[in-house]
Design a protein around this motif. Sequence first.
Motif, PDB file in Angstrom:
ATOM      1  N   ALA A  34       3.541   1.964 -10.118  1.00 51.06           N
ATOM      2  CA  ALA A  34       3.916   2.083  -8.703  1.00 51.06           C
ATOM      3  C   ALA A  34       3.289   3.320  -8.078  1.00 51.06           C
ATOM      4  O   ALA A  34       2.785   3.286  -6.947  1.00 51.06           O
ATOM      5  N   GLN A  35       3.316   4.421  -8.824  1.00 54.29           N
ATOM      6  CA  GLN A  35       2.742   5.670  -8.307  1.00 54.29           C
ATOM      7  C   GLN A  35       1.246   5.531  -8.049  1.00 54.29           C
ATOM      8  O   GLN A  35       0.716   6.072  -7.077  1.00 54.29           O
ATOM      9  N   GLN A  36       0.558   4.785  -8.913  1.00 53.55           N
ATOM     10  CA  GLN A  36      -0.883   4.594  -8.734  1.00 53.55           C
ATOM     11  C   GLN A  36      -1.183   3.692  -7.529  1.00 53.55           C
ATOM     12  O   GLN A  36      -2.101   3.953  -6.761  1.00 53.55           O
ATOM     13  N   PHE A  37      -0.389   2.636  -7.365  1.00 53.42           N
ATOM     14  CA  PHE A  37      -0.584   1.766  -6.194  1.00 53.42           C
ATOM     15  C   PHE A  37      -0.311   2.545  -4.900  1.00 53.42           C
ATOM     16  O   PHE A  37      -1.014   2.369  -3.900  1.00 53.42           O
ATOM     17  N   LEU A  38       0.710   3.399  -4.932  1.00 50.36           N
ATOM     18  CA  LEU A  38       0.998   4.225  -3.755  1.00 50.36           C
ATOM     19  C   LEU A  38      -0.149   5.195  -3.480  1.00 50.36           C
ATOM     20  O   LEU A  38      -0.533   5.398  -2.325  1.00 50.36           O
ATOM     21  N   ALA A  39      -0.683   5.797  -4.546  1.00 51.66           N
ATOM     22  CA  ALA A  39      -1.808   6.727  -4.376  1.00 51.66           C
ATOM     23  C   ALA A  39      -2.997   6.006  -3.751  1.00 51.66           C
ATOM     24  O   ALA A  39      -3.693   6.558  -2.886  1.00 51.66           O
ATOM     25  N   SER A  40      -3.211   4.766  -4.151  1.00 50.56           N
ATOM     26  CA  SER A  40      -4.310   3.974  -3.586  1.00 50.56           C
ATOM     27  C   SER A  40      -4.073   3.676  -2.115  1.00 50.56           C
ATOM     28  O   SER A  40      -4.986   3.786  -1.284  1.00 50.56           O
ATOM     29  N   GLU A  41      -2.832   3.326  -1.766  1.00 43.25           N
ATOM     30  CA  GLU A  41      -2.500   3.020  -0.370  1.00 43.25           C
ATOM     31  C   GLU A  41      -2.640   4.270   0.504  1.00 43.25           C
ATOM     32  O   GLU A  41      -3.197   4.209   1.611  1.00 43.25           O
ATOM     33  N   ILE A  42      -2.137   5.400   0.003  1.00 43.77           N
ATOM     34  CA  ILE A  42      -2.224   6.656   0.760  1.00 43.77           C
ATOM     35  C   ILE A  42      -3.681   7.040   0.979  1.00 43.77           C
ATOM     36  O   ILE A  42      -4.074   7.470   2.076  1.00 43.77           O
ATOM     37  N   LYS A  43      -4.500   6.871  -0.050  1.00 43.34           N
ATOM     38  CA  LYS A  43      -5.924   7.193   0.066  1.00 43.34           C
ATOM     39  C   LYS A  43      -6.604   6.291   1.095  1.00 43.34           C
ATOM     40  O   LYS A  43      -7.383   6.750   1.936  1.00 43.34           O
ATOM     41  N   SER A  44      -6.292   4.990   1.051  1.00 39.92           N
ATOM     42  CA  SER A  44      -6.894   4.042   1.988  1.00 39.92           C
ATOM     43  C   SER A  44      -6.509   4.356   3.429  1.00 39.92           C
ATOM     44  O   SER A  44      -7.351   4.336   4.334  1.00 39.92           O
ATOM     45  N   VAL A  45      -5.232   4.663   3.636  1.00 41.25           N
ATOM     46  CA  VAL A  45      -4.752   4.973   4.986  1.00 41.25           C
ATOM     47  C   VAL A  45      -5.386   6.265   5.495  1.00 41.25           C
ATOM     48  O   VAL A  45      -5.773   6.372   6.666  1.00 41.25           O
ATOM     49  N   SER A  46      -5.520   7.263   4.617  1.00 40.17           N
ATOM     50  CA  SER A  46      -6.125   8.537   5.027  1.00 40.17           C
ATOM     51  C   SER A  46      -7.590   8.366   5.426  1.00 40.17           C
ATOM     52  O   SER A  46      -8.111   9.112   6.248  1.00 40.17           O
ATOM     53  N   LEU A  47      -8.241   7.353   4.851  1.00 39.86           N
ATOM     54  CA  LEU A  47      -9.643   7.069   5.187  1.00 39.86           C
ATOM     55  C   LEU A  47      -9.767   6.117   6.377  1.00 39.86           C
ATOM     56  O   LEU A  47     -10.876   5.780   6.787  1.00 39.86           O
ATOM     57  N   GLY A  48      -8.616   5.693   6.908  1.00 38.03           N
ATOM     58  CA  GLY A  48      -8.625   4.772   8.039  1.00 38.03           C
ATOM     59  C   GLY A  48      -8.924   3.344   7.660  1.00 38.03           C
ATOM     60  O   GLY A  48      -9.320   2.538   8.504  1.00 38.03           O
ATOM     61  N   CYS A  49      -8.732   3.008   6.374  1.00 33.82           N
ATOM     62  CA  CYS A  49      -9.021   1.642   5.893  1.00 33.82           C
ATOM     63  C   CYS A  49      -7.834   1.097   5.105  1.00 33.82           C
ATOM     64  O   CYS A  49      -7.937   0.889   3.879  1.00 33.82           O
ATOM     65  N   PRO A  50      -6.689   0.891   5.757  1.00 37.73           N
ATOM     66  CA  PRO A  50      -5.534   0.369   5.017  1.00 37.73           C
ATOM     67  C   PRO A  50      -5.817  -1.016   4.458  1.00 37.73           C
ATOM     68  O   PRO A  50      -6.612  -1.776   5.021  1.00 37.73           O
ATOM     69  N   THR A  51      -5.206  -1.345   3.334  1.00 35.44           N
ATOM     70  CA  THR A  51      -5.426  -2.644   2.707  1.00 35.44           C
ATOM     71  C   THR A  51      -4.808  -3.751   3.557  1.00 35.44           C
ATOM     72  O   THR A  51      -3.819  -3.522   4.259  1.00 35.44           O
ATOM     73  N   PRO A  52      -5.375  -4.957   3.504  1.00 36.52           N
ATOM     74  CA  PRO A  52      -4.803  -6.076   4.269  1.00 36.52           C
ATOM     75  C   PRO A  52      -3.356  -6.329   3.861  1.00 36.52           C
ATOM     76  O   PRO A  52      -3.047  -6.408   2.671  1.00 36.52           O
ATOM     77  N   SER A  53      -2.495  -6.405   4.830  1.00 37.05           N
ATOM     78  CA  SER A  53      -1.060  -6.661   4.600  1.00 37.05           C
ATOM     79  C   SER A  53      -0.427  -5.605   3.710  1.00 37.05           C
ATOM     80  O   SER A  53       0.595  -5.849   3.075  1.00 37.05           O
ATOM     81  N   ASN A  54      -1.062  -4.420   3.636  1.00 34.19           N
ATOM     82  CA  ASN A  54      -0.533  -3.312   2.815  1.00 34.19           C
ATOM     83  C   ASN A  54      -0.222  -3.777   1.388  1.00 34.19           C
ATOM     84  O   ASN A  54       0.842  -3.498   0.839  1.00 34.19           O
ATOM     85  N   GLU A  55      -1.191  -4.465   0.784  1.00 37.85           N
ATOM     86  CA  GLU A  55      -0.942  -5.080  -0.527  1.00 37.85           C
ATOM     87  C   GLU A  55      -0.637  -4.058  -1.618  1.00 37.85           C
ATOM     88  O   GLU A  55       0.179  -4.315  -2.518  1.00 37.85           O
TER      89      GLU A  55
END
Length: 306
Positions: A82-103
């Motif tokens: 879970a922590q790794q998936f969150l780290a990936s989401e936070i990184k994507s959002v910080s780059l302005g490229c959130p994952t589709p449907s916040n997967e």
Amino acid sequence: MSAESTGSAILDQYRSISNKLKRRFLRKPNVTEACESFTVLGQHCEKEELPTYAGLCWIAAAQCEGSLANIPGETACLRRSAQQFLASEIKSVSLGCPTPSNENLSAALSCYAHATTRYPENSQILAVNIHLEIVEALKKLKYTDKVEMYLKNAVKLSDNSLEMHLYCLENLGGFYISCGDYVSALDIFTELANLIESTPSNAARRDILLMCEINRVLMLLILRPVPQSLSVDLTRILEKYTWNQKIDKSLSQLGMSDAFFLLLQSLVLTCQANDVTCTAHLENELWQFLNAQQKDLLRVLLQIYK
């Protein structure tokens, strides 16, 4: 090596390990060995800063731990996933490229939810920590719509641990303040204060009680409720600063100084009289006594009276 080729190599290793778990004729798969391999691969993905791949590896490791009936190992892997998936989401959002449907966020919440079901009933504090972990991640992602739910769950789950319960209530009250929901925040900080007053005193609890006192004074001035609608407890709070000529003994025991009391009293009387002539001076003088949350409340209050 490019990120694509690295990801492709990792997926090849992942498939290779997974294939070893398939049953062969007269041969039982070595789940322990596969678990160790997924763990090593997950650690490698973390080192290479590939959190999504790491999350997948930790899920696979968790499944292996579950097959081996190692519940602590399973929950630890689920939480790490879970922590790794969150780290990936936070990184994507910080780059302005959130994952589709916040997967990635959905995957993280699913792993956390599964982990909480695996904890024994007497390990509720671990579940509380997970909820607070989720809250911090949601705040970083600015997804505040679910924060209240997780904080309320943390408050409920922490009911058997006083210190953790106080901490969760304080966080919930702070969240309401950050949202501008001062009515709910006032209720929570009143609940928090009443709970502390019914327990043996110590330095940490006195600090929290003083914080509740200041927060409630500021929020009452912001809300300007009709006196008849106030509870006895809240009426008494304002009366301390309206009628008392000197600091109340109970406030001195909480560590409030005479100077701070007089400034708060001046603020209460100024707001009640609708006198804005000295608010700027009071703001400057009060600043040194307030924490960041209280400074925000003071800004809101003074904006109302400008």
